[in-house]
Design a protein around this motif. Sequence first.
Motif, short mmCIF file in Angstrom:
data_model
loop_
_atom_site.label_atom_id
_atom_site.label_comp_id
_atom_site.label_asym_id
_atom_site.label_seq_id
_atom_site.Cartn_x
_atom_site.Cartn_y
_atom_site.Cartn_z
N THR A 1 2.42 7.65 -5.59
CA THR A 1 3.06 7.36 -6.86
C THR A 1 4.44 6.80 -6.58
OG1 THR A 1 4.06 9.56 -7.06
CG2 THR A 1 1.82 9.29 -7.91
N GLU A 2 5.14 6.42 -7.63
CA GLU A 2 6.48 5.84 -7.47
C GLU A 2 7.41 6.80 -6.74
OE1 GLU A 2 9.21 2.77 -7.71
OE2 GLU A 2 7.09 2.79 -8.26
N SER B 1 1.73 -3.69 -4.22
CA SER B 1 1.13 -3.92 -5.54
C SER B 1 1.49 -2.89 -6.59
CB SER B 1 -0.41 -3.94 -5.39
OG SER B 1 -0.88 -2.66 -5.02
N LYS B 2 2.05 -1.73 -6.16
CA LYS B 2 2.37 -0.62 -7.05
C LYS B 2 1.13 -0.06 -7.74
CE LYS B 2 6.81 -0.62 -6.37
NZ LYS B 2 6.87 -1.63 -5.32
N GLU B 3 -0.04 -0.33 -7.15
CA GLU B 3 -1.29 0.21 -7.67
C GLU B 3 -1.99 0.98 -6.56
OE1 GLU B 3 -3.67 -2.84 -9.30
OE2 GLU B 3 -2.22 -3.44 -10.84
N ASP B 4 -2.47 2.18 -6.90
CA ASP B 4 -3.15 3.00 -5.91
C ASP B 4 -4.52 2.38 -5.62
OD1 ASP B 4 -3.14 5.37 -4.24
OD2 ASP B 4 -4.76 6.08 -5.52
N VAL B 5 -4.81 2.16 -4.35
CA VAL B 5 -6.07 1.53 -3.96
C VAL B 5 -7.08 2.61 -3.60
CG1 VAL B 5 -5.42 1.37 -1.52
CG2 VAL B 5 -7.07 -0.25 -2.47
N ASN C 1 6.44 -8.79 -6.69
CA ASN C 1 6.47 -7.44 -6.18
C ASN C 1 6.85 -7.41 -4.72
OD1 ASN C 1 5.81 -6.15 -8.55
ND2 ASN C 1 3.60 -6.27 -8.20
N THR D 1 -2.74 10.09 -2.60
CA THR D 1 -2.59 9.27 -3.80
C THR D 1 -1.10 9.03 -3.99
OG1 THR D 1 -4.58 10.18 -4.83
CG2 THR D 1 -2.96 9.13 -6.29
N TYR E 1 0.16 0.04 -1.54
CA TYR E 1 0.82 0.55 -2.75
C TYR E 1 2.21 -0.05 -2.90
CZ TYR E 1 3.33 3.46 -5.99
OH TYR E 1 4.11 3.86 -7.03
#
Length: 202
Positions: free
Chosen positions: A186-187, A152-156, A4, A184, A149
């Motif tokens: 997003t892509e 990792s492409k994940e919301d922390v 990533n 929050t 983000y």
Amino acid sequence: MEQNMLEYNTQLTQLILPEYGRNVHQMVDYCMHIEDRDERNHCAYTIIDIMDNMFPENRGEAEYKRKLWDHLAIMSGFQLDVDYPYEIVRVENLDSTPHPINYQLEPIKFRHYGKIIERMIERAAEYPEGDEREALIMVLANHMKKIIYLISKEDVEDAKIFRDLAYYSHGRINLDPETHHLFTFTENDKDKPASGKKKKKK
């Protein structure tokens, strides 16, 4: 995680002055979009202080402060409209690349944030209590969350960012997840600048 990071790096635009790092370039971009001139001027001086703190060994050089303001103008593509304390370099006078500033590598606590974020947090922690300090801290917190983000492409969770802020500031910055809310991501948000505004609780 490494894959990533590699994908993320290939999507980044080339930095105009890479010695200052991507976070400073993003701060310059943020400063350009501040509508109030006094606030924009204050932001520009804050960025200059951060740039200055990056290279303390060069403070004895002649015209050092002028170089910093020249570099600020260059990083903005000469679009930053502030009250410069010096007559900055003109576009037509740029022969090739600006004079480089020597810098030394320093240990970084959390590599994904980078050294500049550490210094920005230290600077924010020194601000007196008030709306200006609160706004700066929220800008930094949203930017930290966006960095994670993008990697990792994940919301922390916001609480994770607030713990990192408290750690970096040695407990001088403490945000309550019950009253402070970050974006929050997003892509579709990956190219949007982070905001210092709080989200209202629904």
